[in-house]
Design an enzyme around this catalytic site. Structure first.
Site, PDB file in Angstrom:
ATOM      1  N   ASP A  34      10.047 -84.648  85.487  1.00 37.43           N
ATOM      2  CA  ASP A  34      11.329 -84.306  86.124  1.00 37.43           C
ATOM      3  C   ASP A  34      11.074 -83.411  87.353  1.00 37.43           C
ATOM      4  O   ASP A  34      11.717 -83.563  88.390  1.00 37.43           O
ATOM      5  CB  ASP A  34      12.248 -83.561  85.147  1.00 37.43           C
ATOM      6  CG  ASP A  34      12.284 -84.209  83.776  1.00 37.43           C
ATOM      7  OD1 ASP A  34      13.356 -84.580  83.298  1.00 37.43           O
ATOM      8  OD2 ASP A  34      11.197 -84.351  83.168  1.00 37.43           O
ATOM      9  N   ARG A  62       9.890 -85.429  90.218  1.00 37.26           N
ATOM     10  CA  ARG A  62      11.022 -86.136  90.855  1.00 37.26           C
ATOM     11  C   ARG A  62      11.836 -85.167  91.721  1.00 37.26           C
ATOM     12  O   ARG A  62      12.271 -85.511  92.819  1.00 37.26           O
ATOM     13  CB  ARG A  62      11.926 -86.747  89.771  1.00 37.26           C
ATOM     14  CG  ARG A  62      11.274 -87.942  89.091  1.00 37.26           C
ATOM     15  CD  ARG A  62      12.076 -88.428  87.899  1.00 37.26           C
ATOM     16  NE  ARG A  62      11.517 -89.668  87.367  1.00 37.26           N
ATOM     17  CZ  ARG A  62      11.559 -90.037  86.103  1.00 37.26           C
ATOM     18  NH1 ARG A  62      12.151 -89.260  85.200  1.00 37.26           N
ATOM     19  NH2 ARG A  62      11.027 -91.166  85.715  1.00 37.26           N
ATOM     20  N   ARG A  96      17.536 -91.367  75.747  1.00 36.99           N
ATOM     21  CA  ARG A  96      16.235 -91.136  75.103  1.00 36.99           C
ATOM     22  C   ARG A  96      16.438 -90.785  73.630  1.00 36.99           C
ATOM     23  O   ARG A  96      15.644 -91.178  72.779  1.00 36.99           O
ATOM     24  CB  ARG A  96      15.495 -90.012  75.823  1.00 36.99           C
ATOM     25  CG  ARG A  96      15.069 -90.354  77.244  1.00 36.99           C
ATOM     26  CD  ARG A  96      14.598 -89.132  77.982  1.00 36.99           C
ATOM     27  NE  ARG A  96      14.189 -89.383  79.356  1.00 36.99           N
ATOM     28  CZ  ARG A  96      15.027 -89.447  80.397  1.00 36.99           C
ATOM     29  NH1 ARG A  96      16.326 -89.282  80.222  1.00 36.99           N
ATOM     30  NH2 ARG A  96      14.570 -89.680  81.618  1.00 36.99           N
TER      31      ARG A  96
HETATM   32  C1  LIG Z   1      11.713 -92.935  80.447  1.00 34.33           C
HETATM   33  C2  LIG Z   1      11.640 -91.510  80.783  1.00 34.33           C
HETATM   34  O1  LIG Z   1      11.740 -90.634  79.957  1.00 34.33           O
HETATM   35  C3  LIG Z   1      11.483 -91.147  82.172  1.00 34.33           C
HETATM   36  O2  LIG Z   1      10.977 -91.919  82.992  1.00 34.33           O
HETATM   37  O3  LIG Z   1      11.897 -90.016  82.522  1.00 34.33           O
END
Ligand SMILES: CC(=O)C(=O)O
Ligand SMILES: NC(=O)C1=CN([C@@H]2O[C@H](COP(=O)(O)OP(=O)(O)OC[C@H]3O[C@@H](n4cnc5c(N)ncnc54)[C@H](O)[C@@H]3O)[C@@H](O)[C@H]2O)C=CC1
Length: 323
Positions: free
Chosen positions: A185, A188, A125
């Site tokens: 994040d 996820r 990134r």
């Molecule tokens: C591309 C990005 O930063 C992500 O999907 O975490």
């Protein structure tokens, strides 16, 4: 391209606005529109994969009365606007505007910036910084000038650094410039824990904090499942668990974007939902806890963007502030 409140196809057929006046006459003594009714306006800059995923989630979740889109590519922009407008019969009513000209963004409550270069497979990134920095110089002052009371939300990468840049360029107080941070994040993280335990991710509380992406940090102590703080519970009960599993989960969170980018070229749906959840919390005063990018301190010469591990998105009511 001019701002366009609706698809121009009827006009192209020679059917003008007078048709509407004949068909839809005002009802006598009907109440005039309330002068106190405030319309919510959200701007999304960048009508690419991420911008459009955010736009469509905002529409389906009925978060805005007006959605304005800005992009540097006029054909793509108009195509996306029309495509969304053609779904009007299936969606809550939202006025959709699109233009390369920032006048279309005037008076927004929330401006979301997704414009910019994205990673190619394997690229970090941070590698995007130089390209996206120069773009921000043209985007942010325009947004700030036309929506001086708005909240500015950065999504473009590297999101934490660009949030700092946006704050500097906007001249806004720091509590009105945020980045989407590690909200994605954390989602996820919650998914992977839920998947492992075979429970619903909505019953898993867990936060990733720090910089979005590679160096994000898993807050293991934050994990609770159905209200039970899972690791301390296992330790207290002297139940064995594999410590390597934790490393594997953290690594999988960090690798997630790289894997999706390798497979489909970009990530879009999860960030779309993540940003819509932030928009809802801000605009609807939901008082939810989200890990976002926010300047925590700006008092020394070596000002650095620092992230909240658990920024509480408080009321927009009155002040238009996050605290
Ligand atoms: C591309 C990005 O930063 C992500 O999907 O975490
Ligand atoms: N913070 C996060 O969690 C995430 C951030 N991202 C980031 O979002 C950004 C966008 O990604 P994608 O939508 O996949 O890229 P994309 O290439 O599909 O879209 C970028 C859009 O920006 C537009 N654009 C370029 N210069 C512009 C300018 N000066 N003004 C207005 N529009 C301009 C392009 O025409 C294009 O439509 C990338 O930086 C990506 O890394 C992506 C996913 C998650």
């Amino acid at each position: 391209m001019k701002s366009s409140p609706s698809a121009s196809s009827l006009k192209d057929l020679g059917i003008g606005p007078e048709l509407a006046t004949h068909f839809f006459k005002p009802i006598d003594r009907s109440a005039p529109p309330s002068p106190t009714k405030r319309h919510t306006k959200i701007t999304v800059v960048g009508a690419g994969n991420v911008g459009m995923a955010i736009a469509q989630t905002i529409l389906t979740q009925d978060l805005a009365d007006v959605l304005s889109l800005v992009d540097a590519n006029p054909d793509k922009l108009r195509g996306e606007m029309l495509d969304l407008q053609h779904a009007a019969a299936f969606l809550p009513r939202t006025r959709i505007l699109a233009s390369e000209d920032y006048s279309v963004t005037t008076g927004s409550d929330l401006c979301i910036v997704t414009a910019g270069a994205r990673q190619i497979p394997g690229e970090s990134r941070l590698g995007l910084l130089q390209r996206n920095l120069s773009m921000f110089r043209s985007i942010v002052p325009e947004l700030a000038r036309r929506s001086p009371d708005s909240i500015l939300m950065v999504v473009s990468n590297p999101v934490d650094v660009l949030t700092y840049v946006a704050w500097k360029l906007s001249g806004f107080p720091s509590n009105r410039v945020i980045g989407s941070g590690t909200n994605l994040d954390s989602s996820r993280f919650r998914f992977l824990i839920a998947d492992h335990l075979e429970v619903n991710a909505q019953d898993v509380q867990a936060y990733m904090v720090g910089e979005h992406g590679d160096s994000s940090v898993a807050l293991w102590s934050s994990i609770s499942v159905g209200g039970v703080p899972i690791l301390s519970f296992l330790e207290k009960q002297e139940i064995e668990y594999e410590k390597e599993l934790l490393d594997k989960i953290r690594k999988a969170v960090v690798d997630s974007a790289y894997e999706v980018i390798r497979l489909k070229g970009y990530t879009s749906w999860a960030i779309g939902y993540s940003v819509a959840s932030l928009a809802r919390s801000i605009l609807r005063d939901q008082r939810r806890i989200h890990p976002i990018s926010l300047l925590a301190r700006a008092s020394t010469a070596s000002v650095k963007i620092r992230r909240f591990s658990s920024a509480c998105l408080r009321s927009l009511a009155g002040q238009g502030c996050l605290g």
